[in-house]
Write an enzyme that holds these catalytic residues in place. Structure first.
Site, PDB file in Angstrom:
ATOM      1  N   CYS A 259       0.817  -1.228   0.000  1.00  0.00           N
ATOM      2  CA  CYS A 259       0.000   0.000   0.000  1.00  0.00           C
ATOM      3  C   CYS A 259       0.843   1.266   0.000  1.00  0.00           C
ATOM      4  CB  CYS A 259      -0.943  -0.004   1.208  1.00  0.00           C
ATOM      5  SG  CYS A 259      -2.286  -1.207   1.077  1.00  0.00           S
ATOM      6  N   ARG A 330       5.305  -8.899   0.638  1.00  0.00           N
ATOM      7  CA  ARG A 330       5.213  -8.101  -0.581  1.00  0.00           C
ATOM      8  C   ARG A 330       5.858  -6.733  -0.417  1.00  0.00           C
ATOM      9  NH1 ARG A 330      -1.076  -8.076  -1.556  1.00  0.00           N
ATOM     10  NH2 ARG A 330      -0.985  -7.979   0.721  1.00  0.00           N
TER      11      ARG A 330
END
Length: 422
Positions: A259, A330
């Site tokens: 994000c 990630r």
């Protein structure tokens, strides 16, 4: 209409959402990753967002986990929760969104609603996804089918702020559909909803949430670099400044994940496409992306200062995930520390208790079991992630792992007496 919901993408966002909807609606969870679907059908969620009990509860509620297109043909609400990554040049990669839209287009029917949750720049839903839906289905947008947007607000690893407890933004392609989408989410989101005036407004609201955080953290990171050159404790400065009621208390650190370290590039990409150079946002990205290299160089400098030979030295990296108490790797910026140190010729061991043993085979790192239970000694330790398990480690335990002069780099402020703290 009686709603049968299909969730496209069963990752950190899609799975908790599917579980929440399964308590009130007929739900199909669709994913192209067959091993992932097989694991869910057996009751196991490797993201650890849902417990085994919760996964099995969703199945008992009638939810179907599937890779079969036949299972989604009779759904009338499709919710897309696929990732929106960036490529090696920091450009938005809309491939997962495009392919998902094409998949839905093959089964789209009259009056169906397609809702997107993936984080994008303003305009992607109507300018990129809708044309794919129209092309494949042969139907007309806002006449034969409709769209909505409700950006995800999942916080991986957070067991307190779960999907139903976070206020949800909603939007629809027509005023009537906006009401339908809002009512749908309102039926499961106990925290309530906020109906945006348009899909583009909802898209923009999401992308600036993480852009704002990125810029704020970049300021603190830059201050940390400045104070480090002055030999002033950044933490002490922050604690002092935070005594003012309107000071935003943030800590310096690595900014990775799917994000905050990614979303700003979606906004900057669109801004530059329109001829505007977003210097502040890009500058923040540059600062935050450089923190791993700075930490690595600080480690090497301290080793040289203490007389240690860098080439073939042994360094322990504690933590690899992008945040604490979460298996999500990630876009983790710990890899930047590792890469930089390896370039100096050092050997790296990684201690990461949150990654499943089977998953470690996918990564090109030398993972070690609990180093505090082994006899190997290190020239330096870098504590890169603030896992709760690491917070219980004593200074004596750290010292026992290091040969000669103690060099302990503390990125997260959890070591009792580090050699250097960010």
């Amino acid at each position: 209409m009686n709603k049968k919901i299909c969730i496209i993408g069963l990752g950190y966002v899609g799975l908790p959402l599917a579980h929440a909807f399964s308590k009130k609606y007929s739900v199909v969870g669709f994913d192209i990753n067959k091993p992932r679907v097989d694991e869910l059908n057996s009751g196991f969620d490797r993201t650890l967002e849902l417990t085994e009990t919760e996964v099995k509860e969703s199945i008992e509620n009638g939810m179907v986990y599937s890779t079969n297109m036949e299972d989604i043909k009779d759904c009338n609400v499709y919710i897309v929760t696929v990732p929106t990554p960036i490529d090696s040049s920091n450009r938005p990669d809309l491939t997962p969104l495009i392919k998902s839209s094409q998949t839905i287009g093959k089964v789209l029917k009259k009056d169906d609603i397609v809702i997107y949750e993936s984080t994008v720049y303003p305009g992607v839903t109507e300018e990129v996804c809708v044309p794919q839906l129209e092309l494949v289905s042969g139907m007309t947008f806002n006449k034969d089918f409709f769209c909505g947007y409700s950006p995800e607000r999942i916080n991986p690893g957070d067991k307190e702020h779960t999907v139903t407890k976070i206020l949800k933004i909603t939007a629809g392609s027509t005023p009537q559909i906006a009401d339908v989408v809002d009512d749908l989410y309102k039926s499961i989101i106990t925290a309530g909803t906020h109906k945006a005036s348009s899909i583009k407004v909802a898209e923009a609201a999401k992308v600036i949430e993480n852009t704002q955080r990125d810029v704020n953290i970049a300021l603190i990171n830059e201050l940390a670099l400045i104070f480090d050159t002055m030999n002033i404790s950044t933490n002490d400065v922050i604690e002092a400044a935070a005594t003012k009621w309107n000071f935003i208390k943030l800590k310096p650190g690595l900014v990775g994940g799917h994000c905050i370290g990614v979303d700003p590039y979606y906004l900057t990409h669109k801004a530059e496409e329109l001829g505007y150079k977003p210097n502040l946002i890009l500058g923040a990205r540059q600062i935050n992306n450089g923190m791993g290299k700075y930490i690595a160089e600080k480690t090497i400098k301290l080793m040289i200062k203490s007389g240690k030979i860098i080439k073939d030295s042994n360094i322990l990296i504690m933590g690899l995930t992008f945040k604490e108490n979460c298996p999500d790797i990630r876009n983790t910026k710990v890899v930047d520390i590792i890469k930089e140190i390896k370039d100096y010729g050092s050997n790296i061991d990684v201690y990461e208790p949150w990654i499943d043993e089977k998953d470690k085979d996918y990564y090109d790192y030398n993972f070690v079991e609990n180093p505090f239970e082994n006899s190997k000694k290190y020239d330096a330790i870098v504590v890169a992630v603030g896992h709760d398990k690491f917070k219980t480690i004593t200074q004596e335990q750290y010292d026992s792992l290091i040969k000669d002069e103690k060099i302990i780099i503390d990125v997260k402020g959890i070591v009792p007496h580090p050699s250097w703290k960010l």
